[in-house]
Structure formats: structure tokens, C-alpha cells
Write an enzyme that holds these catalytic residues in place. Sequence first.
Site, PDB file in Angstrom:
ATOM      1  N   GLY A 249       0.838  -1.196   0.000  1.00 45.87           N
ATOM      2  CA  GLY A 249       0.000   0.000   0.000  1.00 45.87           C
ATOM      3  C   GLY A 249       0.869   1.239   0.000  1.00 45.87           C
ATOM      4  N   PRO A 250       0.245   2.418   0.041  1.00 44.49           N
ATOM      5  CG  PRO A 250      -1.311   4.167   0.210  1.00 44.49           C
ATOM      6  CD  PRO A 250      -1.212   2.670   0.073  1.00 44.49           C
TER       7      PRO A 250
ATOM      8  CE1 TYR B  51       3.356   9.252   6.705  1.00 40.51           C
ATOM      9  CE2 TYR B  51       2.412   9.883   4.589  1.00 40.51           C
ATOM     10  CZ  TYR B  51       3.408  10.003   5.543  1.00 40.51           C
ATOM     11  OH  TYR B  51       4.444  10.875   5.335  1.00 40.51           O
TER      12      TYR B  51
ATOM     13  CG  ASP C  92       8.470  -2.445   7.823  1.00 46.46           C
ATOM     14  OD1 ASP C  92       7.593  -2.521   6.941  1.00 46.46           O
ATOM     15  OD2 ASP C  92       8.523  -1.489   8.638  1.00 46.46           O
ATOM     16  CD  GLU C  93       9.879   1.083   5.204  1.00 44.51           C
ATOM     17  OE1 GLU C  93       9.565   1.249   3.996  1.00 44.51           O
ATOM     18  OE2 GLU C  93       9.564   1.865   6.094  1.00 44.51           O
ATOM     19  CB  VAL C  94       9.983  -5.913   0.879  1.00 50.29           C
ATOM     20  CG1 VAL C  94       9.884  -6.857   2.050  1.00 50.29           C
ATOM     21  CG2 VAL C  94       8.607  -5.524   0.360  1.00 50.29           C
ATOM     22  CD  GLN C  95       9.654   0.275   0.580  1.00 50.92           C
ATOM     23  OE1 GLN C  95       9.009  -0.700   0.901  1.00 50.92           O
ATOM     24  NE2 GLN C  95       9.844   1.297   1.398  1.00 50.92           N
TER      25      GLN C  95
ATOM     26  CB  CYS D  55     -10.619  14.320  -1.309  1.00 47.10           C
ATOM     27  SG  CYS D  55     -10.289  12.551  -1.425  1.00 47.10           S
TER      28      CYS D  55
ATOM     29  CB  VAL E 253      14.872   7.336   3.898  1.00 48.49           C
ATOM     30  CG1 VAL E 253      14.373   7.176   5.327  1.00 48.49           C
ATOM     31  CG2 VAL E 253      15.332   5.995   3.343  1.00 48.49           C
TER      32      VAL E 253
HETATM   33  P1  ADP Z   1       2.898   2.537   6.884  1.00 51.04           P
HETATM   34  O1  ADP Z   1       3.939   1.563   7.341  1.00 51.04           O
HETATM   35  O2  ADP Z   1       1.969   1.985   5.842  1.00 51.04           O
HETATM   36  O3  ADP Z   1       3.494   3.848   6.453  1.00 51.04           O
HETATM   37  P2  ADP Z   1       2.170   2.784   9.695  1.00 51.04           P
HETATM   38  O4  ADP Z   1       1.634   1.475  10.173  1.00 51.04           O
HETATM   39  O5  ADP Z   1       3.581   3.130  10.079  1.00 51.04           O
HETATM   40  O6  ADP Z   1       1.952   2.882   8.109  1.00 51.04           O
HETATM   41  O7  ADP Z   1       1.281   3.972  10.215  1.00 51.04           O
HETATM   42  C1  ADP Z   1      -0.120   3.961  10.101  1.00 51.04           C
HETATM   43  C2  ADP Z   1      -0.674   5.096  10.954  1.00 51.04           C
HETATM   44  O8  ADP Z   1      -0.360   6.351  10.370  1.00 51.04           O
HETATM   45  C3  ADP Z   1      -2.177   5.114  11.085  1.00 51.04           C
HETATM   46  O9  ADP Z   1      -2.608   4.224  12.099  1.00 51.04           O
HETATM   47  C4  ADP Z   1      -2.471   6.559  11.441  1.00 51.04           C
HETATM   48  O10 ADP Z   1      -2.406   6.750  12.845  1.00 51.04           O
HETATM   49  C5  ADP Z   1      -1.290   7.310  10.835  1.00 51.04           C
HETATM   50  N1  ADP Z   1      -1.644   8.136   9.673  1.00 51.04           N
HETATM   51  C6  ADP Z   1      -1.069   9.321   9.361  1.00 51.04           C
HETATM   52  N2  ADP Z   1      -1.557   9.808   8.211  1.00 51.04           N
HETATM   53  C7  ADP Z   1      -2.470   8.927   7.760  1.00 51.04           C
HETATM   54  C8  ADP Z   1      -3.317   8.850   6.598  1.00 51.04           C
HETATM   55  N3  ADP Z   1      -3.317   9.801   5.665  1.00 51.04           N
HETATM   56  N4  ADP Z   1      -4.112   7.762   6.466  1.00 51.04           N
HETATM   57  C9  ADP Z   1      -4.125   6.807   7.401  1.00 51.04           C
HETATM   58  N5  ADP Z   1      -3.342   6.810   8.515  1.00 51.04           N
HETATM   59  C10 ADP Z   1      -2.525   7.852   8.699  1.00 51.04           C
HETATM   60  P1  TMP Z   2       6.355   3.763   4.995  1.00 50.64           P
HETATM   61  O1  TMP Z   2       5.630   3.088   3.884  1.00 50.64           O
HETATM   62  O2  TMP Z   2       6.558   2.892   6.174  1.00 50.64           O
HETATM   63  O3  TMP Z   2       5.745   5.074   5.362  1.00 50.64           O
HETATM   64  O4  TMP Z   2       7.826   4.058   4.514  1.00 50.64           O
HETATM   65  C1  TMP Z   2       8.152   4.309   3.173  1.00 50.64           C
HETATM   66  C2  TMP Z   2       9.590   4.733   3.039  1.00 50.64           C
HETATM   67  O5  TMP Z   2       9.916   4.783   1.659  1.00 50.64           O
HETATM   68  C3  TMP Z   2       9.901   6.129   3.595  1.00 50.64           C
HETATM   69  O6  TMP Z   2      11.212   6.151   4.152  1.00 50.64           O
HETATM   70  C4  TMP Z   2       9.904   7.012   2.350  1.00 50.64           C
HETATM   71  C5  TMP Z   2      10.403   6.068   1.284  1.00 50.64           C
HETATM   72  N1  TMP Z   2       9.924   6.342  -0.078  1.00 50.64           N
HETATM   73  C6  TMP Z   2      10.834   6.313  -1.123  1.00 50.64           C
HETATM   74  O7  TMP Z   2      12.043   6.101  -0.910  1.00 50.64           O
HETATM   75  N2  TMP Z   2      10.395   6.540  -2.400  1.00 50.64           N
HETATM   76  C7  TMP Z   2       9.070   6.750  -2.700  1.00 50.64           C
HETATM   77  O8  TMP Z   2       8.744   6.920  -3.872  1.00 50.64           O
HETATM   78  C8  TMP Z   2       8.139   6.757  -1.600  1.00 50.64           C
HETATM   79  C9  TMP Z   2       6.689   6.969  -1.867  1.00 50.64           C
HETATM   80  C10 TMP Z   2       8.608   6.558  -0.315  1.00 50.64           C
HETATM   81 MG    MG Z   3       6.031   1.460   7.394  1.00 45.73          MG
END
Ligand code: ADP
Ligand code: TMP
Ligand code: MG
Length: 184
Positions: free
Chosen positions: A10-11, A13, A83-86, A143, A163
Site C-alpha cells: 500500500g502507500p 501511512y 519491513d520496507e521490502v521495496q 479529499c 527515505v
Molecule cells: P505505513 O507503514 O503503511 O506507512 P504505519 O503502520 O507506520 O503505516 O502507520 C499507520 C498510521 O499512520 C495510522 O494508524 C495513522 O495513525 C497514521 N496516519 C497518518 N496519516 C495517515 C493517513 N493519511 N491515512 C491513514 N493513517 C494515517
Molecule cells: P512507509 O511506507 O513505512 O511510510 O515508509 C516508506 C519509506 O519509503 C519512507 O522512508 C519514504 C520512502 N519512499 C521512497 O524512498 N520513495 C518513494 O517513492 C516513496 C513513496 C517513499
Molecule cells: Mg512502514
Amino acid sequence: MSGKFILIVGPMYSGKTSELISFIEIYTLGKKKIKVFKPIIDTRYASEYVVSHTGTKVEAIPIKESKEMYNYLDYDEKAVFVDEVQFFDEGLKDVINDLLKKGINVYCSGLDLTYKNNPFQTTILLSAYADEIIKKKAVCHECGEYNGTISFKLVGNGDEIDVGGFEKYIAVCRDCYEKLNAEK
Ligand code: ADP
Ligand code: TMP
Ligand code: MG
């Protein structure tokens, strides 16, 4: 019996790391032996922990290349987490397949798309082997709908590997992504 492979994508957050940590908790509560890995380049919150954006964290082994996992594995783990397999090389698929053959479950999480809307190759490669893909969504920063599927970079451009967190990226839906890019 072969292990199972769960991939969380997923994206930013969207709760990928939180979901990974929830699976880790299930194993630790059951006193099962596990190993957790993360890429060394992710020093965002802490270098030796997998940390979610809400602050929950779990100890992890930082590595640069996927084959370094072999230095830490005992092969009696019930599950291995990444985590962060990308950020890993494509050889991660071979390590994962070795683990599955040995009956070890594997849980991975990572971004499916770069902020330029290109697939992250290692994540997409892993998806071909996954028994289950959990596709997460974020709340669109623009939105407010629960349909955020892509990360938008607020500052700078350039390298698709960069990062960072809230200071650099937001999560948006596809319509808002197009709108923001048109305004750039
Ligand atoms: P990821 O690893 O996908 O980046 P995390 O598990 O580290 O996500 O963090 C998820 C948390 O980020 C959510 O539980 C919420 O508290 C917070 N958060 C911040 N911005 C957003 C957003 N736009 N949509 C959903 N959650 C968000
Ligand atoms: P997250 O999915 O746990 O929020 O972490 C994503 C990490 O990847 C964060 O360090 C930012 C980095 N990132 C890139 O390096 N390139 C990208 O195109 C995006 C969207 C994130
Ligand atoms: Mg993460």
C-alpha cells in the site's frame, strides 16, 4: 509442510508496518521464535527497530542485502518478518522461497508504488510468490476519503529512493494525485 507467505502492500501511512507488528505480536504472545529484518537505509525513527508512524516498535536486525539474512537465521524460527521490502534487492525472493521450503512462515510489508507512480520492483516480484496479499489504503490527505493508494512527494523530485516521512510525503487518492501533479 511449506510455510505461508503474507505480503502487505500500500502507500505510505496505510498501516503496513502496524499490520506487520500485529502479526509479530501474535507470535511473541505465543512465545514462538521469530526474526525481524529491516533495510539498513531506513534510519527514519530508529535503526534497530521496525517503527510505525504511530510509534509502536519492535526490535529488528538492520541489513543491507537480502542474503545477509542467512547470517542470522537458525531455521527453527516459526516466522520471519521483513519491513520496507521495496528497499531490498530482488534476491529477497530466493531467501523467502528457501524459508518457505523449510516450513517457516514469512510476513513482508512494503510500498507497491513510488511517488512517481512506478512499481517498486522487489515488492511486485514478491507479490508473484505471496499466498496472501493484504492491500492497505490510507486516508487521502487532500479529499479526506479512505481511498489513498499512492504517495505524493511534497518537496523536491529526483531519486525514487528517498527515505522520509511527513516532512516529504503525503498519501492521496488517484484523483488528488493527478490534480496535485497538474498544479506542480
Ligand atoms: P505505513 O507503514 O503503511 O506507512 P504505519 O503502520 O507506520 O503505516 O502507520 C499507520 C498510521 O499512520 C495510522 O494508524 C495513522 O495513525 C497514521 N496516519 C497518518 N496519516 C495517515 C493517513 N493519511 N491515512 C491513514 N493513517 C494515517
Ligand atoms: P512507509 O511506507 O513505512 O511510510 O515508509 C516508506 C519509506 O519509503 C519512507 O522512508 C519514504 C520512502 N519512499 C521512497 O524512498 N520513495 C518513494 O517513492 C516513496 C513513496 C517513499
Ligand atoms: Mg512502514
